[in-house]
Design an enzyme around this catalytic site. Structure first.
Site, PDB file in Angstrom:
ATOM      1  CE  LYS A   9      -3.980  -2.157   2.478  1.00 28.25           C
ATOM      2  NZ  LYS A   9      -5.080  -1.810   3.441  1.00 28.25           N
ATOM      3  CE1 TYR A  49      -9.411  -2.577   0.920  1.00 26.05           C
ATOM      4  CE2 TYR A  49      -8.593  -0.866  -0.536  1.00 26.05           C
ATOM      5  CZ  TYR A  49      -8.518  -1.813   0.147  1.00 26.05           C
ATOM      6  OH  TYR A  49      -7.069  -2.195   0.572  1.00 26.05           O
ATOM      7  CG  PHE A  57     -13.458   3.526   7.925  1.00 26.32           C
ATOM      8  CD1 PHE A  57     -13.007   2.596   6.933  1.00 26.32           C
ATOM      9  CD2 PHE A  57     -14.259   2.915   8.857  1.00 26.32           C
ATOM     10  CE1 PHE A  57     -13.294   1.407   6.841  1.00 26.32           C
ATOM     11  CE2 PHE A  57     -14.589   1.655   9.095  1.00 26.32           C
ATOM     12  CZ  PHE A  57     -13.951   0.971   7.929  1.00 26.32           C
ATOM     13  CB  THR A  91      -7.631  -5.369   9.871  1.00 21.62           C
ATOM     14  OG1 THR A  91      -7.939  -6.503   9.047  1.00 21.62           O
ATOM     15  CG2 THR A  91      -7.976  -4.242   9.076  1.00 21.62           C
ATOM     16  NE  ARG A 102      -2.375  -5.592   7.331  1.00 23.67           N
ATOM     17  CZ  ARG A 102      -3.535  -5.838   6.686  1.00 23.67           C
ATOM     18  NH1 ARG A 102      -4.383  -6.970   7.362  1.00 23.67           N
ATOM     19  NH2 ARG A 102      -4.030  -5.534   5.635  1.00 23.67           N
ATOM     20  CG  ASN A 112      -3.590  -2.269   7.149  1.00 24.61           C
ATOM     21  OD1 ASN A 112      -3.653  -1.995   5.682  1.00 24.61           O
ATOM     22  ND2 ASN A 112      -4.895  -2.899   7.270  1.00 24.61           N
ATOM     23  CG  HIS A 115      -5.344  -6.265  -0.293  1.00 25.48           C
ATOM     24  ND1 HIS A 115      -6.574  -6.266   0.410  1.00 25.48           N
ATOM     25  CD2 HIS A 115      -5.526  -7.121  -1.266  1.00 25.48           C
ATOM     26  CE1 HIS A 115      -7.353  -7.068  -0.236  1.00 25.48           C
ATOM     27  NE2 HIS A 115      -6.796  -7.554  -1.177  1.00 25.48           N
ATOM     28  CD  GLU A 126      -8.880  -9.599  -3.357  1.00 24.01           C
ATOM     29  OE1 GLU A 126      -7.794  -9.738  -2.978  1.00 24.01           O
ATOM     30  OE2 GLU A 126      -9.718  -9.180  -2.615  1.00 24.01           O
TER      31      GLU A 126
HETATM   32  P1  IDP Z   1      -8.070  -6.469   5.586  1.00 24.40           P
HETATM   33  O1  IDP Z   1      -7.157  -5.674   4.770  1.00 24.40           O
HETATM   34  O2  IDP Z   1      -7.160  -7.002   6.821  1.00 24.40           O
HETATM   35  O3  IDP Z   1      -8.544  -7.788   4.679  1.00 24.40           O
HETATM   36  P2  IDP Z   1     -10.565  -5.519   5.576  1.00 24.40           P
HETATM   37  O4  IDP Z   1     -11.782  -5.493   6.801  1.00 24.40           O
HETATM   38  O5  IDP Z   1     -10.908  -6.017   4.338  1.00 24.40           O
HETATM   39  O6  IDP Z   1      -9.244  -5.923   6.120  1.00 24.40           O
HETATM   40  O7  IDP Z   1     -10.594  -3.815   5.390  1.00 24.40           O
HETATM   41  C1  IDP Z   1      -9.843  -3.401   4.010  1.00 24.40           C
HETATM   42  C2  IDP Z   1      -8.996  -2.239   4.506  1.00 24.40           C
HETATM   43  O8  IDP Z   1      -9.755  -0.998   4.978  1.00 24.40           O
HETATM   44  C3  IDP Z   1      -8.161  -2.461   5.740  1.00 24.40           C
HETATM   45  O9  IDP Z   1      -6.905  -3.165   5.261  1.00 24.40           O
HETATM   46  C4  IDP Z   1      -7.791  -1.040   6.211  1.00 24.40           C
HETATM   47  O10 IDP Z   1      -6.841  -0.133   5.341  1.00 24.40           O
HETATM   48  C5  IDP Z   1      -8.943  -0.619   6.091  1.00 24.40           C
HETATM   49  N1  IDP Z   1      -9.827  -0.471   7.075  1.00 24.40           N
HETATM   50  C6  IDP Z   1     -10.381  -1.463   7.596  1.00 24.40           C
HETATM   51  N2  IDP Z   1     -11.380  -1.366   8.988  1.00 24.40           N
HETATM   52  C7  IDP Z   1     -11.071   0.059   9.085  1.00 24.40           C
HETATM   53  C8  IDP Z   1     -11.535   0.932  10.257  1.00 24.40           C
HETATM   54  O11 IDP Z   1     -12.226   0.611  11.085  1.00 24.40           O
HETATM   55  N3  IDP Z   1     -11.017   2.137  10.162  1.00 24.40           N
HETATM   56  C9  IDP Z   1     -10.298   2.430   8.979  1.00 24.40           C
HETATM   57  N4  IDP Z   1      -9.785   1.942   8.054  1.00 24.40           N
HETATM   58  C10 IDP Z   1     -10.330   0.424   8.037  1.00 24.40           C
HETATM   59 MG    MG Z   2     -10.042  -7.716   3.246  1.00 27.92          MG
END
Ligand code: IDP
Ligand code: MG
Length: 155
Positions: A9, A49, A57, A91, A102, A112, A115, A126
């Protein structure tokens, strides 16, 4: 063998962590199949996303993910979807275990670093979202014979 999509990222690009992150997958023994340095556009982010578009957010995710290019890559190996998720860590980087990408490099839920596809269906979708079929390289990785046992390789 299984395949998975990884994005390095924009925060990792800005912090000079491309090599460090890619090295985690190389040293584990995963095979690199495809690689691209690219800027994401709105349409791609909306699709990628889609599960988060209604979250408050989401605009921040969009701003973050377009703030610099990303490195998109495809990796191959037995069980590599789960392996890459475990190497990435959970995450929320503040809670991610030390030893994960992470956990070692992040302090943010959103920024973080990486992806990784979260299952076989997501991986297939994807990979097709980021790469044309002819961008997936077919080649023999010679260390495969050293990494796996013969029965794991099906012969
Ligand atoms: P993942 O990347 O661990 O699979 P996902 O729930 O699929 O997590 O969320 C995608 C991305 O969206 C996360 O990697 C993060 O960058 C962002 N994200 C997820 N939850 C939050 C949140 O509660 N606040 C801000 N950003 C978030
Ligand atoms: Mg995800």
């Amino acid at each position: 063998m299984e395949r998975t999509l990884v994005l390095v990222k924009p925060d990792a690009i800005q912090r000079g962590l491309i090599g460090t992150i890619m090295n985690r997958f190389e040293r584990k023994g995963l095979k690199l199949i495809a690689l691209k340095f690219m800027k994401l556009d709105d349409a791609l982010i909306n699709k990628h996303y889609a599960h988060l578009v209604d979250k408050p957010f989401f605009p921040f995710i969009k701003a973050f993910m377009t703030s610099a290019p990303v490195i998109a890559s495809v990796w191959e190996g037995l069980d590599c979807i789960e392996i890459v998720r475990r190497i990435a860590g959970i995450t929320n980087a503040r809670q991610a275990e030390t030893g994960t990408i992470r956990g070692d490099f992040g302090v943010s839920v959103q920024k973080n670093l990486i992806h990784a596809s979260d299952g076989p269906e997501a991986a297939e979708e994807e990979i097709a979202r980021f790469f044309q079929p002819d961008e997936l390289q077919a080649y023999d990785l010679f260390m495969t014979a050293v990494l796996y046992s013969g029965d794991e390789l099906g012969g």
